[in-house]
Design an enzyme around this catalytic site. Sequence first.
Site, short mmCIF file in Angstrom:
data_model
loop_
_atom_site.label_atom_id
_atom_site.label_comp_id
_atom_site.label_asym_id
_atom_site.label_seq_id
_atom_site.Cartn_x
_atom_site.Cartn_y
_atom_site.Cartn_z
N GLY A 118 2.93 2.40 -7.65
CA GLY A 118 1.99 3.53 -7.67
C GLY A 118 2.76 4.81 -7.40
O GLY A 118 3.95 4.91 -7.71
N ARG A 119 2.07 5.77 -6.78
CA ARG A 119 2.73 7.07 -6.55
C ARG A 119 3.96 6.94 -5.66
O ARG A 119 5.04 7.44 -5.98
CB ARG A 119 1.74 8.04 -5.90
CG ARG A 119 0.70 8.58 -6.84
CD ARG A 119 -0.30 9.45 -6.07
NE ARG A 119 -1.17 8.59 -5.31
CZ ARG A 119 -2.48 8.46 -5.52
NH1 ARG A 119 -3.07 9.19 -6.43
NH2 ARG A 119 -3.20 7.64 -4.80
N SER A 154 3.90 -5.59 -10.39
CA SER A 154 2.66 -4.82 -10.27
C SER A 154 1.60 -5.52 -11.11
O SER A 154 1.93 -6.11 -12.15
CB SER A 154 2.93 -3.41 -10.82
OG SER A 154 1.74 -2.79 -11.22
N THR A 181 -0.44 -4.18 -12.97
CA THR A 181 -0.51 -3.53 -14.28
C THR A 181 0.87 -3.01 -14.69
O THR A 181 1.64 -2.55 -13.84
CB THR A 181 -1.47 -2.31 -14.26
OG1 THR A 181 -1.23 -1.60 -13.06
CG2 THR A 181 -2.93 -2.71 -14.32
N THR A 232 6.85 0.10 4.14
CA THR A 232 6.26 1.36 4.60
C THR A 232 4.81 1.45 4.14
O THR A 232 4.23 2.52 4.17
CB THR A 232 7.03 2.58 4.03
OG1 THR A 232 7.10 2.43 2.61
CG2 THR A 232 8.42 2.70 4.62
N ARG A 254 1.52 -1.18 4.41
CA ARG A 254 0.59 -1.55 5.47
C ARG A 254 1.06 -2.86 6.09
O ARG A 254 1.55 -3.76 5.39
CB ARG A 254 -0.83 -1.73 4.91
CG ARG A 254 -1.56 -0.43 4.66
CD ARG A 254 -1.93 0.26 5.98
NE ARG A 254 -2.70 1.46 5.82
CZ ARG A 254 -2.21 2.70 5.82
NH1 ARG A 254 -0.91 2.92 5.94
NH2 ARG A 254 -3.02 3.75 5.70
N ASP A 282 8.10 -0.16 9.02
CA ASP A 282 7.44 1.01 9.62
C ASP A 282 6.00 0.69 10.00
O ASP A 282 5.38 1.46 10.72
CB ASP A 282 7.47 2.19 8.62
CG ASP A 282 6.89 3.47 9.21
OD1 ASP A 282 7.32 3.85 10.33
OD2 ASP A 282 6.00 4.07 8.58
N GLU A 333 -0.96 -3.22 14.63
CA GLU A 333 -0.33 -2.13 15.36
C GLU A 333 -1.36 -1.40 16.22
O GLU A 333 -2.54 -1.39 15.87
CB GLU A 333 0.38 -1.16 14.39
CG GLU A 333 -0.49 -0.53 13.35
CD GLU A 333 0.33 0.22 12.28
OE1 GLU A 333 0.02 1.39 12.12
OE2 GLU A 333 1.23 -0.35 11.63
N HIS A 348 5.24 3.56 12.44
CA HIS A 348 4.31 4.11 11.44
C HIS A 348 4.47 5.62 11.28
O HIS A 348 3.55 6.40 11.56
CB HIS A 348 2.86 3.74 11.80
CG HIS A 348 1.93 3.82 10.62
ND1 HIS A 348 0.80 3.03 10.49
CD2 HIS A 348 1.96 4.60 9.51
CE1 HIS A 348 0.18 3.33 9.35
NE2 HIS A 348 0.87 4.28 8.75
N ILE A 349 5.65 6.00 10.80
CA ILE A 349 5.95 7.44 10.65
C ILE A 349 6.21 7.81 9.19
O ILE A 349 6.83 8.84 8.91
CB ILE A 349 7.16 7.85 11.53
CG1 ILE A 349 8.40 6.97 11.21
CG2 ILE A 349 6.82 7.78 13.00
CD1 ILE A 349 9.69 7.49 11.84
N GLY A 350 5.72 6.99 8.25
CA GLY A 350 6.00 7.23 6.84
C GLY A 350 5.66 8.65 6.40
O GLY A 350 6.42 9.30 5.69
C1 GLV Z 1 -0.63 6.57 6.36
O1 GLV Z 1 -0.34 5.50 6.80
C2 GLV Z 1 -1.39 6.73 5.17
O2 GLV Z 1 -1.90 5.76 4.60
O3 GLV Z 1 -1.53 7.88 4.76
#
Ligand code: GLV
Length: 318
Positions: A154-155, A175, A177, A234, A236, A260, A265, A283-285
């Site tokens: 994805g993005r 993926s 798709t 990074t 979930r 991350d 959590e 969790h600092i992505g």
């Molecule tokens: C952060 O974890 C987000 O999903 O934006």
Amino acid sequence: MSATVAIARVLLPAGLEQLQQRFEVRIGGLDAARERVLELVHDADVLVADPAVPVDEQLLDAAGPQLKLVANFAVGYDNIDLEACAGRGVLVTNTPDVLTNATAELALALSLSAARFLSDAESDLRQGRWPGWDPAAYRGLELSGAVVGVIGLGRIGTRYAELCRGFSSELVYASPTARPEAERSLGARRLELEELLGSADFISLHAPSRPDTHHLIDAAALEKVQPHAVLVNTSRGPLVDLDAVAAALDEGRLGAAGLDVYEGEPQVPESIRAAPRAVLTPHIGSATVKARDGMARTVAANVIAVLEGREPPNPVAI
Ligand code: GLV
């Protein structure tokens, strides 16, 4: 009477000030307990949530039938019961785009730092365990020339792939798709997940948390990876079985991990905290000034649009 916006925890000033200029705003605070959030949301027109705030039937009931919008301060929305919102006619919005680059850069940082065992190396030095330069010690992997497997193009996955391309990595992806545009522009090859797991030197997760991605990386998946492979997450936490990753690191069946996000959590199991060759971040992505301010502004834009009777810019499709 102005509308009421309940912010379950916090919203940064870049978005908060815009809301305070227009609406009555209630703020739960970073440590708001569930009871406090249930109280705070009562009679509100909008709830601002974030990944640490489960938005379920109980919270929606506590809000009441006037609730129009749950604006999530995140791109992921696995904390929200979308069906329960839809059943009540409550819209849901998120904050895409503004955090794409920040999160992809963290995935790149974790790829590089896990591949070079930076946590172990730094901790050895800090703890006085460095006996001196050793040509055989801490020999890791280079991203340049490596096969990088992106799960979920994805993005964020696409931006990560673009960054890796700058290191002359060979790109493969899995993926649901096909992404012909990315195949053309990045030279990425689409593989079945199993094939990707078996051939990639780096495996980076960029898929949403859903029932079908729960423990996508579990003991069985880890049996397929190459023993030098570097796993990066990074996206979930629930995508990864942390105990299985810790066992694979302990037993030398996985080269390194850069994580991350964690299931459950902010609790992080002792097994992974004690595992070797793991770089662990909290969790600092999206934690850059630019991304987090952009996210706060995006939350405000969605809230203002809905409360002014317009379509929100970032609706989540249900
Ligand atoms: C952060 O974890 C987000 O999903 O934006």
